[in-house]
Design an enzyme around this catalytic site. Sequence first.
Site, mmCIF file in Angstrom:
data_model
loop_
_atom_site.group_PDB
_atom_site.id
_atom_site.type_symbol
_atom_site.label_atom_id
_atom_site.label_comp_id
_atom_site.label_asym_id
_atom_site.label_seq_id
_atom_site.Cartn_x
_atom_site.Cartn_y
_atom_site.Cartn_z
ATOM 1 N N GLY A 185 6.206 -15.291 -36.438
ATOM 2 C CA GLY A 185 5.654 -14.346 -35.472
ATOM 3 C C GLY A 185 6.733 -13.904 -34.496
ATOM 4 O O GLY A 185 7.925 -13.912 -34.813
ATOM 5 N N ASN A 186 6.287 -13.542 -33.304
ATOM 6 C CA ASN A 186 7.215 -13.008 -32.295
ATOM 7 C C ASN A 186 8.381 -13.953 -32.012
ATOM 8 O O ASN A 186 9.547 -13.549 -32.068
ATOM 9 C CB ASN A 186 6.418 -12.713 -31.012
ATOM 10 C CG ASN A 186 7.312 -12.356 -29.850
ATOM 11 O OD1 ASN A 186 7.701 -13.225 -29.078
ATOM 12 N ND2 ASN A 186 7.682 -11.096 -29.735
ATOM 13 N N LYS A 213 -3.073 -20.619 -17.338
ATOM 14 C CA LYS A 213 -3.297 -20.222 -18.740
ATOM 15 C C LYS A 213 -4.740 -19.781 -18.882
ATOM 16 O O LYS A 213 -5.611 -20.240 -18.134
ATOM 17 C CB LYS A 213 -3.028 -21.422 -19.656
ATOM 18 C CG LYS A 213 -2.691 -21.037 -21.082
ATOM 19 C CD LYS A 213 -1.358 -20.352 -21.139
ATOM 20 C CE LYS A 213 -0.609 -20.371 -22.398
ATOM 21 N NZ LYS A 213 0.783 -19.992 -22.283
ATOM 22 N N GLY A 261 6.562 -20.741 -38.612
ATOM 23 C CA GLY A 261 6.050 -19.535 -37.971
ATOM 24 C C GLY A 261 6.957 -18.358 -38.271
ATOM 25 O O GLY A 261 8.179 -18.517 -38.428
HETATM 26 P P1 NAD Z 1 2.535 -15.212 -33.184
HETATM 27 O O1 NAD Z 1 1.054 -15.146 -33.179
HETATM 28 O O2 NAD Z 1 3.337 -13.969 -33.052
HETATM 29 O O3 NAD Z 1 3.044 -15.954 -34.520
HETATM 30 C C1 NAD Z 1 2.550 -17.189 -34.918
HETATM 31 C C2 NAD Z 1 3.126 -17.499 -36.287
HETATM 32 O O4 NAD Z 1 2.705 -18.813 -36.665
HETATM 33 C C3 NAD Z 1 2.639 -16.553 -37.381
HETATM 34 O O5 NAD Z 1 3.700 -16.278 -38.271
HETATM 35 C C4 NAD Z 1 1.580 -17.394 -38.106
HETATM 36 O O6 NAD Z 1 1.432 -17.020 -39.472
HETATM 37 C C5 NAD Z 1 2.221 -18.769 -37.976
HETATM 38 N N1 NAD Z 1 1.287 -19.860 -38.234
HETATM 39 C C6 NAD Z 1 0.011 -20.008 -37.805
HETATM 40 N N2 NAD Z 1 -0.513 -21.146 -38.312
HETATM 41 C C7 NAD Z 1 0.452 -21.719 -39.068
HETATM 42 C C8 NAD Z 1 0.547 -22.890 -39.855
HETATM 43 N N3 NAD Z 1 -0.481 -23.743 -39.966
HETATM 44 N N4 NAD Z 1 1.717 -23.153 -40.507
HETATM 45 C C9 NAD Z 1 2.756 -22.304 -40.422
HETATM 46 N N5 NAD Z 1 2.739 -21.175 -39.686
HETATM 47 C C10 NAD Z 1 1.600 -20.895 -39.010
HETATM 48 O O7 NAD Z 1 2.893 -16.268 -32.043
HETATM 49 P P2 NAD Z 1 4.232 -16.362 -31.208
HETATM 50 O O8 NAD Z 1 4.128 -15.474 -30.040
HETATM 51 O O9 NAD Z 1 5.392 -16.295 -32.110
HETATM 52 O O10 NAD Z 1 4.083 -17.851 -30.635
HETATM 53 C C11 NAD Z 1 4.374 -19.002 -31.417
HETATM 54 C C12 NAD Z 1 4.303 -20.226 -30.542
HETATM 55 O O11 NAD Z 1 5.201 -20.090 -29.446
HETATM 56 C C13 NAD Z 1 2.951 -20.528 -29.892
HETATM 57 O O12 NAD Z 1 2.827 -21.944 -29.785
HETATM 58 C C14 NAD Z 1 3.066 -19.920 -28.515
HETATM 59 O O13 NAD Z 1 2.197 -20.548 -27.586
HETATM 60 C C15 NAD Z 1 4.512 -20.264 -28.217
HETATM 61 N N6 NAD Z 1 5.118 -19.393 -27.192
HETATM 62 C C16 NAD Z 1 5.167 -18.044 -27.350
HETATM 63 C C17 NAD Z 1 5.762 -17.257 -26.371
HETATM 64 C C18 NAD Z 1 5.885 -15.763 -26.526
HETATM 65 O O14 NAD Z 1 6.455 -15.138 -25.618
HETATM 66 N N7 NAD Z 1 5.454 -15.174 -27.616
HETATM 67 C C19 NAD Z 1 6.272 -17.861 -25.210
HETATM 68 C C20 NAD Z 1 6.226 -19.241 -25.090
HETATM 69 C C21 NAD Z 1 5.638 -19.998 -26.092
#
Ligand code: NAD
Length: 428
Positions: A221-222, A107, A219
């Site tokens: 996000g993605n 990481k 969340g």
């Molecule tokens: P992202 O940045 O696309 O989205 C994050 C979301 O979380 C956003 O909607 C943001 O507004 C929200 N958020 C942030 N702080 C918050 C809070 N205090 N309360 C509520 N919502 C909040 O991130 P992502 O890619 O969707 O990843 C989300 C999680 O999944 C992370 O922990 C990441 O490490 C994990 N993850 C992601 C992937 C991937 O492929 N994208 C893979 C494995 C794990």
Amino acid sequence: MESCNFNPYEMAQQQFKGVAELLELEPATRSLLGDSLREFNFAIPVKMDDGSSKVFRGFRVQHNDSRGPCKGGIRFHPQETIDTVRALAMWMTWKCAVVDIPLGGGKGGVICDPHNLSEGEQERLCRGWVRQMAKNVGPLSDIPAPDVMTNAQHMLWMLDEYEAINGKKFPGFITGKPVGMGGSLGRTEATGYGVIFTVREALKELKINPQDTSASFQGFGNVSQYAIELYNQLGGTAICVSCWDQKESKAFAYKRTSGIDLKELKSISDRFGGIDKEKAKELGYEVLPGDDWIKQDVDILIPAALENQLNEETICNISDKVKVVAEGANGPTTPEADKVLKEKNIYLIPDFLANAGGVTCSYFEQVQCNMNYFWDRNEVLGKLDKKMTTAFIAVSDLARKKKLYMRDAAYVIAISRVATACADRGWV
Ligand code: NAD
């Protein structure tokens, strides 16, 4: 990334120690797997648009590479810490092992806020990260990927810098690249879809029809957006999502009991997954405090934003209706909250299994880059479903047979595989 008293690395180590005990691992194996193999902590000087220079702090942690090259994202975050990176690198080792892909755990991160950096500054920061790490990463040693607040464009700048330094093309150096520039179809949706593949299997075991279920997400996000997409396709109703509001510097939850409209909410959200509160109100969504996503009367809770969200204080807010918790985020549940989930007999799908779809598809991206031949989307997602489902069934079978909590069963499988690889190589 963590609230003041929460240290994700301590949590990752605590989880590891419990399973090391269960597996009766030798002391040398425990100390090897209980800590990082290698850590890099470095300065990245960047020329800013106004002519000044600014020095950012960068990290890369390689937790274990006994089963293959390290793999893991690079995060850009103002509150990034080396301990968060260490924890996530360790979890990557277990994640790759539980889905049985030939990769280890790594990481990286940079302490920065991309909201406050121009495109040019972000590009120079990406290139600077690679310049500091070029000797110690590569397609056969450590392969980065996007993570929190980094995207396909960042990966392409990093690839370009790596290839410029090495004077050759190395499309397998980094994953999460744009499609058409070495990226894989299906990568964008892989993590969210992967979460729902495991939810689908858990519901099958519980003999619950997805169409009769509702879910609440932290969340937008993605991970969350694609999880909602596939969950809706299975017939489930997502009634609540929460996200961070950049303007107000706090989180809000958006609720519609009849089901949120994914397309509509996407159309009023920014690229960081923040929903426009005023527009959501106009569309008739109930706007609640950010923590209320956890209090909903739903069958499924999907934390898909941050670590340390289901903890000693918040776990009492979970409704008695909840039957499944699927961890989209890394480390959203503390050991104290785990105890309550166990007591309540809630079916937990642990993070490093539930969200392994991303790294699995990244592995497929590498395979395709190495062959220089790319699969269509259905082929990628079909292979992803097979990998996730096989891993899920192995974990749930072990949990049932040995009467283990799902997190412990997943750890037993993953840690045994890594411990065996280290022993077979003669390391311990
Ligand atoms: P992202 O940045 O696309 O989205 C994050 C979301 O979380 C956003 O909607 C943001 O507004 C929200 N958020 C942030 N702080 C918050 C809070 N205090 N309360 C509520 N919502 C909040 O991130 P992502 O890619 O969707 O990843 C989300 C999680 O999944 C992370 O922990 C990441 O490490 C994990 N993850 C992601 C992937 C991937 O492929 N994208 C893979 C494995 C794990």
